[in-house]
Design an enzyme around this catalytic site. Structure first.
Site, PDB file in Angstrom:
ATOM      1  N   ARG A   1       0.859  -1.183   0.000  1.00 23.84           N
ATOM      2  CA  ARG A   1       0.000   0.000   0.000  1.00 23.84           C
ATOM      3  C   ARG A   1       0.899   1.238   0.000  1.00 23.84           C
ATOM      4  NH1 ARG A   1      -5.314   1.639   1.311  1.00 23.84           N
ATOM      5  NH2 ARG A   1      -5.492   3.573   0.095  1.00 23.84           N
TER       6      ARG A   1
ATOM      7  N   GLU B   1       0.613   4.505   0.344  1.00 26.70           N
ATOM      8  CA  GLU B   1       0.555   5.553   1.363  1.00 26.70           C
ATOM      9  C   GLU B   1       1.211   5.125   2.669  1.00 26.70           C
ATOM     10  OE1 GLU B   1      -3.639   5.382   3.583  1.00 26.70           O
ATOM     11  OE2 GLU B   1      -3.858   5.685   1.422  1.00 26.70           O
TER      12      GLU B   1
ATOM     13  N   ARG C   1       5.499   3.319   0.566  1.00 27.64           N
ATOM     14  CA  ARG C   1       6.154   3.550  -0.724  1.00 27.64           C
ATOM     15  C   ARG C   1       7.522   4.210  -0.563  1.00 27.64           C
ATOM     16  NH1 ARG C   1       4.470   4.221  -5.946  1.00 27.64           N
ATOM     17  NH2 ARG C   1       2.258   4.352  -5.393  1.00 27.64           N
TER      18      ARG C   1
ATOM     19  N   GLU D   1      -4.908  -7.724  -6.140  1.00 23.39           N
ATOM     20  CA  GLU D   1      -3.555  -8.249  -6.357  1.00 23.39           C
ATOM     21  C   GLU D   1      -3.345  -9.517  -5.529  1.00 23.39           C
ATOM     22  OE1 GLU D   1      -0.999  -4.142  -7.097  1.00 23.39           O
ATOM     23  OE2 GLU D   1      -0.571  -5.438  -5.397  1.00 23.39           O
TER      24      GLU D   1
END
Length: 568
Positions: free
Chosen positions: A31, A33, A36, A98
């Site tokens: 995820r 936020e 990354r 995913e």
């Protein structure tokens, strides 16, 4: 990584079929936020530095391209996935989609999945608590059920939980991926003529899960391709076991200081998933290996075993997992007797040498780069292949040494003369043999434990090939203990007894190896221990030469009478 886009595209629609290749080693699902520009960024960099081909969406997809089909394609074309389960992972529909596809690849295509629990409790993922609660009002019941099942499934996989420095966790993740994907597959020859047919029996044995022998010994003469076959089998089957290990050239390494401890460390590290293991003594290493083999379904290859202690020190004497498989390569025919003191059964497999057609193909490949001989070379190639007697090493070495380019006629004609010269040298009975072939074959001779057995081998190589065991025992028993010595030579794959009368048969290359050992004693035949060439024997006897070094001499009396008549 998954976007927060509300696009209705579903990766489960099956736009792509499973490819026959992989574009990436590992796919990163995370995820953005949450991680990354922190954990995932550092993890990605570590994977790339280690030589792994890693995919993350902001690195591989150009701006303006449709995002989701590219991600689906990347998952399908990856060998493994790392799922970074962070606090807001389940809030993203595309992270969940995913995950569903990743787990589908795991079930259907041996796709390795490593969950990483980043500041979250695995039980919260498993039971969809706290931030992993999926609001049913926002999505269809079908999607909610799929996603909940996926979260439960991934949480039950063996994963890693952040506890301590992130750098330590990243290092462990990289090691785990590297070990599981095992990108360090064993290097095998580009041309493996006949290997698939010889692998069929062993593959069938490996796939048999019924109780029975869980050890198999591949035996044969030096250069026959035992190691190459074992490498091929290992690369083809290792992914079907929890862990695997290939320990190469054991006989050589055990002669080095602390060599056996080094091999034990390698074996334990492979079995335990790449973990570095401390061993202070051989006995400690054996005990740790025995403990590790009890619980894991492993595939182990022990290459070039030549001593019973090597076997017991590397495998121990205790029972291990019933579905584990052990392959041993050796030049010893009687290795199955070593298993009598170990609670395991061993199956024997004699490696068949190449037949005439296979021999000519392998020789041609190395000599011409073709599957058949170049025009004009067929007769010479057939003669050389027959001399090699199906031994792959000899075919490769001699073929490569006579490599012919398809260039101007002068070069080809000169090469043909070189080929004829080489055949004449091999047929000269003067012990001519390529040094590389000699070195491989002589390992069996050097390993003979007694001087009397070495002397017996040289006598047979020089004088008694094709004779009967009874006659040899009658002649040499008192001096060289021929009865027991012959059996040792048979067990070392240096000699075979042809039924029904026990005729002594020796491979041409092994006989030439023995004669070369004698030839290297001196350039002067009179100073060698044995003389088997009629011309040399005749000249020595005719001129009255001799020495205390000569232990044996052979002479064809019929040929001798013809020589005498020609001199009169």
């Amino acid at each position: 990584m998954a976007s927060s886009s509300s696009s209705s595209y579903s990766p489960l629609a099956g736009s792509y079929s499973q490819p026959n290749y992989t574009t990436y080693d590992v796919f990163l699902s995370f995820r953005g936020e949450d991680t990354r520009y922190s954990f995932t960024d550092h993890l990605y960099s570590a994977l790339v530095r280690s030589g792994l081909r890693a995919f993350r969406d902001d690195n591989e997809i150009d701006r303006g391209q449709e995002l989701k089909p590219e991600i689906e394609k990347a998952i399908i074309e990856s060998r493994a996935s790392i799922v970074v389960l962070s606090e807001n992972y389940a809030n993203s529909r595309w992270c969940l989609e995913e995950l569903v596809l990743i787990l589908k690849q795991r079930r259907n295509f041996n796709h390795f999945v490593l969950p990483v629990f980043y500041h979250v409790d695995p039980s919260d993922v498993r039971n969809q608590r706290r931030s992993f609660i999926i609001e049913g009002s926002k999505w269809t019941e079908e999607n909610v059920n799929r996603w909940k099942a996926a979260l439960t499934e991934v949480s039950n996989l063996t994963g890693m939980v952040l506890s301590g420095p992130e750098t330590d966790l990243i290092a462990k993740i990289v090691d785990k991926i590297d070990y599981k994907l095992d990108l360090r597959l064993l290097s095998t020859p580009a041309r493996q003529t006949g290997i698939e047919t010889r692998a069929e029996v062993i593959n069938s044995w490996l796939q048999n899960v019924q109780p029975g022998a869980n050890a198999l010994t591949v035996f044969g003469m030096g250069g026959s391709g035992k190691t190459t076959l074992a490498q091929y089998i290992y690369n083809s089957n290792k992914q079907n076991f929890e862990s695997s290990s290939f320990i190469e050239d054991i006989g050589k390494h055990c002669k080095q200081p602390y060599g056996l401890i080094g091999l034990q460390k390698q074996l334990l590290g492979d079995v335990l998933g790449g973990r570095n293991v401390m061993i202070s003594s051989v006995s400690e290493g054996t005990r740790k290996i025995e403990h590790a083999l009890k619980t894991k379904r492993v595939f182990i290859v022990l290459d070039d075993i030549d001593d019973q202690d090597q076997l017991s020190n590397l495998l121990g004497t205790k029972e291990f997992h019933t579905q584990s498989k052990i392959i041993i390569t050796t030049r010893l025919l009687d290795i199955h007797g070593w298993f009598r003191s170990i609670p395991r059964r061993c199956q024997m497999y004699e490696l068949e040498l190449l037949n005439d057609e296979e021999s000519l193909e392998l020789l041609s490949w190395h000599a011409f780069g073709l599957e058949t001989p170049m025009e004009g070379f067929t007769e010479l190639a057939v003669q050389l292949a027959q001399y090699c007697g199906g031994n792959p090493l000899a075919l490769k070495v001699l073929g490569s040494s006579l490599y012919v380019r398809d260039e101007d006629p002068w070069t080809r004609n000169s090469r043909m003369e070189i080929w004829r010269s080489r055949m004449n040298s091999l047929n000269s009975l003067k012990g001519e043999l390529d040094s590389k072939i000699q070195g491989v074959l002589q390992k069996s001779f050097d390993s003979l434990p007694y001087t009397s057995e070495k002397e017996l081998f040289l006598h047979i190589a020089c004088f008694f090939v094709g004779k009967y065991k009874y006659d040899i025992v009658t002649i040499l028993e008192d001096d060289l203990y021929a009865r027991s010595g012959i059996m040792t030579l048979v067990n070392r794959c240096l000699l075979t007894l042809e039924p029904p009368n026990g005729k002594l048969v020796m491979h041409q290359l092994i006989q030439d190896m023995g004669r070369k050992i004698v030839s290297e004693e001196s350039k002067d035949p009179a100073k060698r221990s044995r003389i088997w060439d009629d011309d040399e024997s005749y000249r020595l006897l005719r001129k009255g030469y001799g020495s205390k070094t000569i232990e044996g001499l052979s002479l064809n009396m019929l040929t001798d009478e013809q020589r005498l008549r020609s001199e009169i």
